[in-house]
Structure formats: C-alpha cells, structure tokens
Design an enzyme around this catalytic site. Structure first.
Site, mmCIF file in Angstrom:
data_model
loop_
_atom_site.group_PDB
_atom_site.id
_atom_site.type_symbol
_atom_site.label_atom_id
_atom_site.label_comp_id
_atom_site.label_asym_id
_atom_site.label_seq_id
_atom_site.Cartn_x
_atom_site.Cartn_y
_atom_site.Cartn_z
ATOM 1 C CB ALA A 204 -1.753 4.153 3.427
ATOM 2 C CG LEU B 83 -1.699 -1.216 1.577
ATOM 3 C CD1 LEU B 83 -2.408 -1.041 2.925
ATOM 4 C CD2 LEU B 83 -2.732 -1.468 0.486
ATOM 5 C CB CYS B 84 0.895 4.317 -2.048
ATOM 6 S SG CYS B 84 1.544 5.994 -1.922
ATOM 7 C CB VAL B 85 3.646 5.366 2.960
ATOM 8 C CG1 VAL B 85 4.587 6.207 2.111
ATOM 9 C CG2 VAL B 85 3.555 5.944 4.361
#
Lengths: 130, 135
Positions: free
Chosen positions: A82, A77-79
């Site tokens: 997210a 998941l892209c930080v």
C-alpha cells in the site's frame, strides 16, 4: 470450511478482483467462513475510496465494501504494498507525513503477518491473480 | 504455535520485470517469524531469480538477488528448481546461487538447499504442501 482469500491484482485491469469477489460472495452465501481477504501487489488498489468507474459499469471497490458490511468481512491491505502504491489511512498519513487519505471504509492496512496467519488458521488459502 | 503447516512459495516470474518476485520474497522474510515448515519452488521464468552474478546497477533497481542467499537464516528449508525450466532457458545448476542452511539447535548443516528436480518430483512436493503461495 474456513477460507482465506488473496487478491494479487488491481481492479478493472485484471479479472482477479472480480473472480475473488464472486468466489467470496458465493462462499459466504453457501455458509462458509471467510476468515480474511488479503490484498497484495496491485491488489491493494482495490481499497481506495477515490475510484470512480463509469456509471454503467460495476463498482468493484463499492462491491467489496458492501460485502464486508453485510458479512462483517475482514478486508486487509498489505502495508508495504500500500505504501508503494499510495493507499493511505489515517495512521499511515500521520506516520509518513501525507496530506490526505484514500482508504475505503471497511478496509484496513496491516502487515504481511496477517496473510501468514490466515494461511495457518484456514483450511484453504485461495489465491487470485495471474 | 502447535500446528506447523508445510508452506510452499511457488515463484514463476523473472526477478525484475515485475514486482512479484520481490514482494514474494518479502512474504518469506516476514513469514519466518511464524515458524512454519517453509519451501520455495522456482519454475518457468522464476528460475532466473536464482541466477548468480546479477547486476542491476544500470537499471536503477534494487538488487535483491543477495537476499535469496540469506534465506537459510529465515527458516527456509528447501529450494526446489524445475529442471525443465532451467534447460529451456539454457541454464544449469552451476549458474545458480548456493544457499546454506543450519539448524542452530541440532547443529545440522546443509551446504546448499537449492535442489534441481524433475516435473514429477515437483508435483509431489506441491501435493505434500498444506499452503501454496503462488507468485
């Protein structure tokens, strides 16, 4: 073939996650290497373990988790995406002072560099979304 | 890194109605560290991303249009704009921002890497790309 998959939409709202799942599953069953599945935009919402769909519907999050368990799939998941959308793991909870986590097992939160790296490493980047 | 790929960021949406444009830009900025050959393409409502003089002060949204002007410093070599989309929205190249590019080593300079192309030329550029990120 070595493949990278990008999912740009949330579950249930949009078909993208379903299509990406079926594509990834078929690729793995067909003997291809899926280097990474990268979740971006609302796609990060595929990675919360708190999802509770009706019992007579598919469980999209659980489906990804099971696929990852079976094939040791890297679900990222892209930080930045997210953080905006409230998907939290232990590290993020500590860094940003949150009182809970909600990330599903087998998912991890990391940077956009993981998407770029996947695009460089793989023969194809397959994007699912509008 | 020895193998350099041709990256194309295909931008299809207006800048502020959805988050795609801004999050696409974030990938471009982060991706600069990987030293690939990077181009951006703007089609459909995506051409609005480059319109100059945008003002978001009354919508309480962060104005990220100035960020596009810095892309030359982030290793972006080409920015292609679809002529048909521009015309369909009543725009010309004069309505668009200019983005300068400079190679620090060779000192090669380009005043403006924003280039308006027709559909055939765009198709060619897409075909030449190794990776297409679609936003």
């Amino acid at each position: 073939m070595k493949l990278a998959v990008q999912v740009n939409e949330g579950p249930y709202q949009h078909q993208a996650s379903d299509s990406a799942y079926h594509f990834t599953k078929a690729a793995l069953e067909g003997g291809h290497d899926v280097f990474r599945v990268f979740f971006y935009h609302d796609g990060v919402l595929n990675g919360t373990r708190l999802t509770t769909p009706p019992q007579d519907d598919r469980n999209i999050v659980k489906r990804w988790v099971e696929l990852a368990e079976k094939y040791d799939l890297d679900l990222v998941l892209c930080v930045a995406a997210a953080q905006r959308r409230g998907i939290v793991d232990d590290g993020e909870a500590e860094r940003n002072g949150k009182d809970a986590t909600n990330i599903a097992p087998k998912f991890r939160i990391s940077g956009l560099g993981q998407l770029i790296e996947a695009a460089i490493q793989c023969d194809r980047l397959v994007v699912f979304g509008d | 890194m020895s193998d350099v790929k041709k990256f194309m960021y295909l931008n299809r949406r207006a800048p502020y109605g959805t988050i795609y444009a801004w999050e696409s830009l974030e990938v471009v900025l982060i991706g600069a560290a990987f030293d690939q050959e990077v181009s951006l393409m703007f089609v459909d409502d995506g051409v609005f991303q480059l319109v100059k003089g945008s003002d978001t002060s009354e919508s309480d949204m962060k104005n990220f249009t100035p960020t596009y002007r810095t892309l030359g410093d982030y290793g972006v070599r080409h920015m292609y704009v679809d002529k048909t989309s521009l015309e369909a929205h009543g725009l010309t190249q004069d309505d668009l921002i200019e983005v300068a590019w400079e190679d620090w080593e060779s000192e090669e300079e380009v005043d403006n890497i924003v280039e308006v192309l027709d559909s055939e030329e765009l198709a060619e550029k897409l075909g030449e790309s190794d990776v297409v990120f679609s936003f």
